[in-house]
Design a protein around this motif. Structure first.
Motif, mmCIF file in Angstrom:
data_model
loop_
_atom_site.group_PDB
_atom_site.id
_atom_site.type_symbol
_atom_site.label_atom_id
_atom_site.label_comp_id
_atom_site.label_asym_id
_atom_site.label_seq_id
_atom_site.Cartn_x
_atom_site.Cartn_y
_atom_site.Cartn_z
ATOM 1 N N GLN B 3 0.824 -1.197 0.000
ATOM 2 C CA GLN B 3 0.000 0.000 0.000
ATOM 3 C C GLN B 3 0.865 1.257 0.000
ATOM 4 O O GLN B 3 0.569 2.228 -0.683
ATOM 5 C CB GLN B 3 -0.890 -0.016 1.254
ATOM 6 C CG GLN B 3 -1.992 1.027 1.253
ATOM 7 C CD GLN B 3 -2.988 0.770 0.138
ATOM 8 O OE1 GLN B 3 -3.314 -0.373 -0.173
ATOM 9 N NE2 GLN B 3 -3.447 1.815 -0.507
ATOM 10 N N ALA B 4 1.987 1.198 0.745
ATOM 11 C CA ALA B 4 2.834 2.391 0.903
ATOM 12 C C ALA B 4 3.446 2.827 -0.429
ATOM 13 O O ALA B 4 3.742 4.004 -0.627
ATOM 14 C CB ALA B 4 3.926 2.121 1.920
ATOM 15 N N ASP B 5 3.626 1.884 -1.371
ATOM 16 C CA ASP B 5 4.309 2.224 -2.620
ATOM 17 C C ASP B 5 3.440 3.004 -3.594
ATOM 18 O O ASP B 5 3.939 3.711 -4.452
ATOM 19 C CB ASP B 5 4.778 0.934 -3.315
ATOM 20 C CG ASP B 5 5.964 0.368 -2.580
ATOM 21 O OD1 ASP B 5 6.589 1.143 -1.835
ATOM 22 O OD2 ASP B 5 6.248 -0.825 -2.753
ATOM 23 N N THR B 6 2.132 2.860 -3.512
ATOM 24 C CA THR B 6 1.299 3.452 -4.552
ATOM 25 C C THR B 6 1.263 4.965 -4.485
ATOM 26 O O THR B 6 1.085 5.627 -5.496
ATOM 27 C CB THR B 6 -0.143 2.926 -4.470
ATOM 28 O OG1 THR B 6 -0.567 3.081 -3.125
ATOM 29 C CG2 THR B 6 -0.223 1.494 -4.924
ATOM 30 N N SER B 7 1.437 5.515 -3.283
ATOM 31 C CA SER B 7 1.429 6.965 -3.183
ATOM 32 C C SER B 7 2.862 7.473 -3.175
ATOM 33 O O SER B 7 3.667 7.078 -2.334
ATOM 34 C CB SER B 7 0.710 7.380 -1.893
ATOM 35 O OG SER B 7 0.996 8.715 -1.616
ATOM 36 N N TYR B 8 3.170 8.286 -4.125
ATOM 37 C CA TYR B 8 4.556 8.762 -4.226
ATOM 38 C C TYR B 8 4.555 10.128 -4.886
ATOM 39 O O TYR B 8 3.877 10.347 -5.881
ATOM 40 C CB TYR B 8 5.380 7.778 -5.063
ATOM 41 C CG TYR B 8 6.720 8.310 -5.482
ATOM 42 C CD1 TYR B 8 7.759 8.394 -4.547
ATOM 43 C CD2 TYR B 8 6.947 8.730 -6.794
ATOM 44 C CE1 TYR B 8 8.993 8.892 -4.926
ATOM 45 C CE2 TYR B 8 8.176 9.225 -7.171
ATOM 46 C CZ TYR B 8 9.202 9.301 -6.235
ATOM 47 O OH TYR B 8 10.416 9.785 -6.603
ATOM 48 N N VAL B 9 5.252 11.029 -4.296
ATOM 49 C CA VAL B 9 5.391 12.339 -4.926
ATOM 50 C C VAL B 9 6.863 12.640 -5.096
ATOM 51 O O VAL B 9 7.641 12.571 -4.143
ATOM 52 C CB VAL B 9 4.737 13.453 -4.071
ATOM 53 C CG1 VAL B 9 4.944 14.805 -4.736
ATOM 54 C CG2 VAL B 9 3.273 13.174 -3.866
ATOM 55 N N ARG B 10 7.277 12.943 -6.325
ATOM 56 C CA ARG B 10 8.684 13.255 -6.566
ATOM 57 C C ARG B 10 9.001 14.612 -5.967
ATOM 58 O O ARG B 10 8.283 15.584 -6.180
ATOM 59 C CB ARG B 10 8.956 13.256 -8.072
ATOM 60 C CG ARG B 10 10.397 13.508 -8.402
ATOM 61 C CD ARG B 10 10.670 13.324 -9.879
ATOM 62 N NE ARG B 10 10.871 11.915 -10.241
ATOM 63 C CZ ARG B 10 11.973 11.223 -9.944
ATOM 64 N NH1 ARG B 10 12.956 11.794 -9.278
ATOM 65 N NH2 ARG B 10 12.097 9.969 -10.309
ATOM 66 N N LYS B 11 10.094 14.661 -5.194
ATOM 67 C CA LYS B 11 10.457 15.911 -4.533
ATOM 68 C C LYS B 11 11.202 16.848 -5.481
ATOM 69 O O LYS B 11 11.008 18.048 -5.480
ATOM 70 C CB LYS B 11 11.336 15.628 -3.308
ATOM 71 C CG LYS B 11 10.647 14.802 -2.234
ATOM 72 C CD LYS B 11 9.572 15.611 -1.525
ATOM 73 C CE LYS B 11 9.064 14.903 -0.274
ATOM 74 N NZ LYS B 11 8.662 13.484 -0.520
#
Lengths: 255, 429
Positions: B3-11
């Motif tokens: 679940q943790a991998d699906t949300s990602y925002v490039r910094k």
């Protein structure tokens, strides 16, 4: 979508098409087309593919020959005479789906070739005009590049500038955004809207209904080679009369 | 995927970085190119062996070669039973190989100068991107200068020929506004009138400003191959363009003339056309008129080459998207303008490999004139040189030399065309 400021439409006729018929071999593509375009009018022609809308505007500058009826462009009756056709073509600008820039010439040369050789404009003056229109479509810095080095949206804007350099009285757009990536459509539409605001007479074949609502004074719906319905955009989109139009609109606006 | 991998925002966006530096070294190159697999390693070893054998076989022949000797028998005496080439035939008969056996020795400088001028005058055309356009005048003048240098005679012959052409071009330009067809006819008539009028004056001017005349039958050697090659290739390109455009024409008569011409010429062997030039054409000409043999051959080879080049260019025209024609039309360019500025530059660029193919083939085919008893380089070798008592039996050295000459020329043409293609490339730069 906010309406843009709509310039006055004059009562002078720009294009008059009377009982025009065209066949491809035995296939009857255009049937009894009657259409009058006034100077300063912006017309959007919509319809399913194969309905003859591209063929219709290609008849206006004689890229396609019609077999029956008459077309009058800017007061000149379109005939088979080559000089007559060349004169009409130099007054009518055309923008194509696939841009059709000349790949062996730079952007600037693309824009100056016809003014220099058809209009006999001095080279310096033609280049100034070209830079003026390239600035207008917001790519003056690309003037010395070749078409192959530009993005699709940029190429289409160059194509618009190239037509404008001939100072045409009428502009024809044949699906100008259909070959573009979604991100580039709006830059081309913005250019076209700007042109419309300046009062250019325009005939656009397009599937961009947002553009039609915003810019057109009249939307024409074609199917099976004939004009099925035409109306002002508000009426056309909110209150279509024919069943065929309703079905078409429900399909393209359904999502 | 948790679940943790699906949300990602490039910094931060990654900056563009250079490609990794290529590994270098001879060993790596060898491994990748020569020994990448057991089969390739085997092929490499076999190839090295074959090359080695070739060198071993030919080395003594080249190393022991004799360069100075009056005849083959003298050559064999010098070699004294050892294997060795007898290149003395080349030094001994050098001038004959290049100029033929009848061209006056004292005048060798004239074709020599014409040869050097060829490079000077062709340069503005070949390197048109780098040399100012006005120097093309030199290219235009070259045929007349070269004619005068090689054949000699009064300078007024090429001068009047040029004058006629200029008059024709001038009239053509002035009448073009009326109609293109009329302008062609008017221009042609003007040129004819000038030529006719000046032909009367030529007789009185025969010895004014004249070089010593050399008749066509005295020309020979590699000079003939070069002359035929250069003339016929440069003439056949414009004729080929006209034929290709004519074949696409919407006017049925022009179209059919071009189709019949192309199909007929392509269906006939060049050697047949040369025999026609040599023998048959004479029957059709009024008795007493002598029509220069070289001119007849040039006409035939040019016709032959233009039919082929027309088809190559037709391929180039067909390869252009229809949109290019439509864009040119929609801007109001007329037929001539859209051809000149839009269609032909692109079609010719596509046709370069095909045109070069025809040109190289044609240049080598110029040796066929030896069959109709012209003494080009092959004619010289087979005739006067091999038939002489001194050099009877020297085959490898002579034909090898001819092969080297042709290879240098054809390889040069090929390299130039590839360079030109790179110059004309306008995308992805």
């Amino acid at each position: 979508m906010a309406a843009v400021n709509q310039p006055e439409v004059s009562d002078k006729v720009a294009v008059e098409i009377r009982k025009m018929n065209k066949w491809f071999g035995t296939f009857h593509v255009l049937r009894d087309i009657d259409l009058t375009v006034y100077q300063g009018e912006r017309i959007v022609i919509a319809g399913p593919s194969g309905s003859g809308k591209s063929t219709l505007i290609r008849c206006i500058n004689a890229l396609e020959e019609h077999q029956k009826g008459s077309i009058t462009v800017d007061g000149t009756l379109l005939s088979n005479d080559v000089k007559n056709i060349d004169r009409i073509r130099s007054e009518v600008g055309m923008v194509f789906q696939h841009f059709n820039l000349f790949p062996h010439l730079t952007i600037l040369e693309n824009c100056t070739l016809a003014p220099i050789w058809v209009r006999k404009t001095p080279k310096r003056e033609a280049e100034d005009t070209a830079m003026h229109f390239l600035t207008k479509v917001k790519i003056p810095e690309q003037a010395d590049k070749y078409p192959g080095q530009l993005s699709g949206g940029q190429q289409q804007r160059v194509a618009i500038a190239r037509s404008l350099c001939m100072k045409p009285r009428i502009m024809l757009f044949d699906e100008p955004t259909s070959a573009l990536d979604p991100e580039m459509i709006s830059e081309v539409l913005d250019t076209m809207i700007e042109l419309a605001e300046e009062g250019m007479t325009m005939c656009c074949v397009t599937h961009e209904m947002g553009f039609a609502r915003k810019v057109a004074n009249r939307v024409i719906f074609m199917d099976e080679g004939q004009i099925v319905e035409q109306n002002e955009p508000e009426e056309f989109f909110n209150n279509p009369k024919s069943e065929r139009t309703k079905m078409f609109l429900s399909q393209i606006l359904g999502h | 995927m948790s679940q943790a991998d699906t949300s990602y925002v490039r910094k931060h966006m990654l900056a563009e970085s250079p490609p990794p530096a290529a590994e270098t070294g001879v060993l790596k190159w060898l491994r990748e190119n020569l020994f990448s697999s057991p089969a390739n390693a085997l092929l490499t070893i076999v190839s090295i062996y074959v090359v080695y054998q070739l060198i071993v076989a030919s080395a003594p022949w080249l190393v022991n070669s004799v360069w100075v000797s009056p005849s083959l028998s003298a050559c064999r005496e010098i070699l004294d039973g050892e294997v060795g080439a007898c290149f003395a035939v080349l030094t001994e008969r050098w001038n004959q190989l290049l100029f033929g056996f009848k061209y006056p020795t004292a005048l060798y400088w004239r074709p020599g100068l014409a040869f050097i001028l060829l490079f000077v005058c062709a340069a503005p055309l070949l390197f048109f991107k780098f040399i100012p356009r006005k120097f093309m005048v030199l290219t235009g003048l070259y045929p007349f200068v070269a004619y005068w240098l090689i054949w000699g005679g009064t300078i007024f012959v090429p001068l009047f020929a040029l004058l006629g052409l200029l008059a024709g071009a001038y009239v053509y330009k002035k009448t073009l506004f009326a109609s293109a067809g009329l302008a062609v006819i008017a221009g042609f008539t003007a040129a004819l009138i000038v030529w006719l009028l000046t032909s009367y004056m030529i007789r009185d001017l025969e010895y004014t400003l004249a070089l010593q005349p050399v008749p066509s039958r005295d020309l020979g050697g590699f000079m003939i191959n070069l002359m035929l090659g250069v003339t016929c290739i440069s003439l056949s390109i414009p004729f080929g363009i006209l034929l290709a455009l004519g074949r696409q024409s919407s006017m049925p008569i022009i179209k059919w003339i071009c189709v019949v011409f192309i199909e007929f010429i392509r269906g006939v062997p060049l050697i047949t056309l040369l025999f026609v030039a040599n023998v048959v054409l004479g029957y059709f000409l009024p008795p007493g008129t002598s029509f220069d043999l070289i001119l007849r051959v040039i006409i035939m080879i040019t016709m032959f080459a233009s039919a082929y080049i027309a088809e190559v260019i037709r391929g180039g025209l067909a390869a252009l998207p229809k949109g290019q024609y439509e864009a040119a039309d929609s801007l109001g360019l007329d037929y001539a303008q859209s051809m000149q500025f839009i269609i032909l530059p692109q079609a010719m660029k596509i046709s370069i490999p095909g045109i070069v193919n025809v040109a190289v083939g044609l240049f080598k085919d110029t040796t066929l004139v030896s069959v109709i008893s012209m003494f080009d380089i092959v004619g010289m070798i087979r005739g006067p040189i091999l038939a002489s008592s001194q050099w009877n039996g020297v085959y490898w050295e002579l034909f090898g030399f001819a092969a080297v000459l042709f290879f240098i020329t054809c390889y040069g043409i090929s390299q130039y065309s590839q360079w030109l293609e790179r110059q004309l490339q306008t995308d992805h730069r």
